[in-house]
Enzyme design. Structure first.
Site, mmCIF file in Angstrom:
data_model
loop_
_atom_site.group_PDB
_atom_site.id
_atom_site.type_symbol
_atom_site.label_atom_id
_atom_site.label_comp_id
_atom_site.label_asym_id
_atom_site.label_seq_id
_atom_site.Cartn_x
_atom_site.Cartn_y
_atom_site.Cartn_z
ATOM 1 C CG ASP A 111 -61.441 12.867 15.230
ATOM 2 O OD1 ASP A 111 -61.238 14.067 15.526
ATOM 3 O OD2 ASP A 111 -62.525 12.474 14.751
ATOM 4 C CB SER A 112 -62.560 14.552 19.472
ATOM 5 O OG SER A 112 -63.275 14.888 18.288
ATOM 6 C CE1 TYR A 150 -60.457 16.445 22.298
ATOM 7 C CE2 TYR A 150 -59.275 16.554 20.228
ATOM 8 C CZ TYR A 150 -59.407 16.040 21.490
ATOM 9 O OH TYR A 150 -58.489 15.130 21.953
ATOM 10 C CB CYS A 198 -58.924 16.018 14.960
ATOM 11 S SG CYS A 198 -59.925 17.173 15.931
ATOM 12 C CG ASN A 199 -60.040 19.992 10.021
ATOM 13 O OD1 ASN A 199 -59.538 20.581 9.080
ATOM 14 N ND2 ASN A 199 -60.640 18.821 9.880
ATOM 15 C CB THR A 200 -61.174 20.789 16.551
ATOM 16 O OG1 THR A 200 -62.267 20.615 15.646
ATOM 17 C CG2 THR A 200 -61.565 21.781 17.612
ATOM 18 C CB CYS A 213 -65.269 18.996 11.086
ATOM 19 S SG CYS A 213 -65.631 17.769 12.364
ATOM 20 C CB THR A 214 -61.990 14.281 10.237
ATOM 21 O OG1 THR A 214 -62.054 14.315 11.671
ATOM 22 C CG2 THR A 214 -60.689 14.898 9.767
ATOM 23 C CG HIS A 215 -66.947 13.869 13.343
ATOM 24 N ND1 HIS A 215 -65.742 14.168 13.925
ATOM 25 C CD2 HIS A 215 -67.554 12.992 14.184
ATOM 26 C CE1 HIS A 215 -65.621 13.509 15.060
ATOM 27 N NE2 HIS A 215 -66.704 12.779 15.241
HETATM 28 N N1 DGL Z 1 -63.308 15.601 13.966
HETATM 29 C C1 DGL Z 1 -62.931 16.836 14.547
HETATM 30 C C2 DGL Z 1 -62.393 17.829 13.530
HETATM 31 O O1 DGL Z 1 -61.918 17.462 12.473
HETATM 32 C C3 DGL Z 1 -63.782 17.525 15.561
HETATM 33 C C4 DGL Z 1 -64.977 16.941 16.200
HETATM 34 C C5 DGL Z 1 -65.226 17.569 17.569
HETATM 35 O O2 DGL Z 1 -64.630 17.067 18.513
HETATM 36 O O3 DGL Z 1 -65.975 18.556 17.668
HETATM 37 O O4 DGL Z 1 -62.384 19.003 13.756
#
Ligand code: DGL
Length: 261
Positions: free
Chosen positions: A10-11, A42, A74-76, A188-190
């Site tokens: 992930d980012s 990301y 990470c979805n992005t 978004c996984t966050h």
């Molecule tokens: N955790 C990431 C996701 O699932 C993105 C966070 C980011 O880098 O903006 O999309």
């Protein structure tokens, strides 16, 4: 197999929401958590530049660690680069993409919102999921520009600003013809780290759909049952920005990871 790790990527710290479910499903595995924090967030990246960066990063990661499999938590990133990663590397890649299909199956009001980064909201991949699986629903795509950073700060002990949170999630709540949004996809996984706070500021109760458990189930299916081989000691977390600060080391330690630069 002897200790070949599963890379979870992930980012930032969002992928930890997926790692904890992977561990529940596959407790005997060695995990390597890779954080591309040098490029966080990301969500605002140009697509071609981000794709090139992730492909080149995986060139090095696959060479260095010979992973058993990779989970792009990470979805992005997944909505951008998953097909290219699968084409280039001869190992299984499991992605994290917006849970639009289950949301469309579960909604009663027909109003579903997808809370994601601005990048995920822009992707053709995301629009394709809506076309394929949610044609009968009204899907609101909400690109939140600040939430991932708020989750990062919150996990390191920072306070959350309820007004800022409320403003970020407000566009998810739609009322139309006497119906209301009843499902918000956490794309978004966050965001699962913030769901308790979301519930407090939401204008009405909704189901917040976190796909982590489904991703772990899929990963277990793809990886299959090879002999268990948990080596002694903590799993590792590596950071593209170099050795992380104390708060980050302490944070990942709480997830059973030793931080390395
Ligand atoms: N955790 C990431 C996701 O699932 C993105 C966070 C980011 O880098 O903006 O999309």
């Amino acid at each position: 197999m002897s200790g070949r790790p599963i890379i979870v990527f992930d980012s930032g710290v969002g992928g930890l929401t997926v790692l904890r479910e992977l561990r529940v499903r596959m407790p005997d595995r060695r995990y390597l958590y890779v954080v591309d924090d040098a490029a966080f967030p990301y969500g605002d990246w140009d697509e071609d530049a981000l794709k090139a960066r992730i492909l080149s990063l995986f060139g090095s990661l696959v060479d260095a660690h010979a992973p058993l499999a990779v989970v792009i938590a990470c979805n992005t990133a997944s909505t951008l680069v998953l097909p290219d990663l699968r084409a280039r590397f001869d190992i299984p890649f499991v992605g994290t993409v917006p849970a639009i299909k289950p949301a469309a199956e579960q909604t009663r009001s027909g109003l579903v919102s997808v809370l994601a980064t601005p990048g995920t909201v822009r992707r053709d991949y995301t629009r394709g999921l809506i076309e394929s699986f949610a044609r009968d629903c009204a899907v609101e795509l909400v690109g939140a520009s600040r939430l991932a950073a708020m989750a990062e700060a919150h996990l390191r002990g920072g306070a959350l600003d309820p007004d800022a949170l409320r403003a970020e999630i407000a566009p998810c709540f739609v009322e139309r013809d006497g119906r209301r949004t009843d499902i918000v996809v956490l794309a978004c996984t966050h965001y699962p780290f913030l769901v308790g706070a979301f519930r407090k500021v939401a204008p009405w109760p909704v189901d917040w759909l976190d796909p982590a458990e489904a991703i772990a189930r899929q990963a277990a299916k793809v990886i299959g049952h090879t002999a268990p081989d948990l080596p002694e000691g903590f799993d590792r977390a590596v950071f593209t920005a170099g050795p992380p600060d104390y708060a980050t080391r302490r944070l990942v330690h709480g997830f059973g990871l030793t931080a390395q630069g």
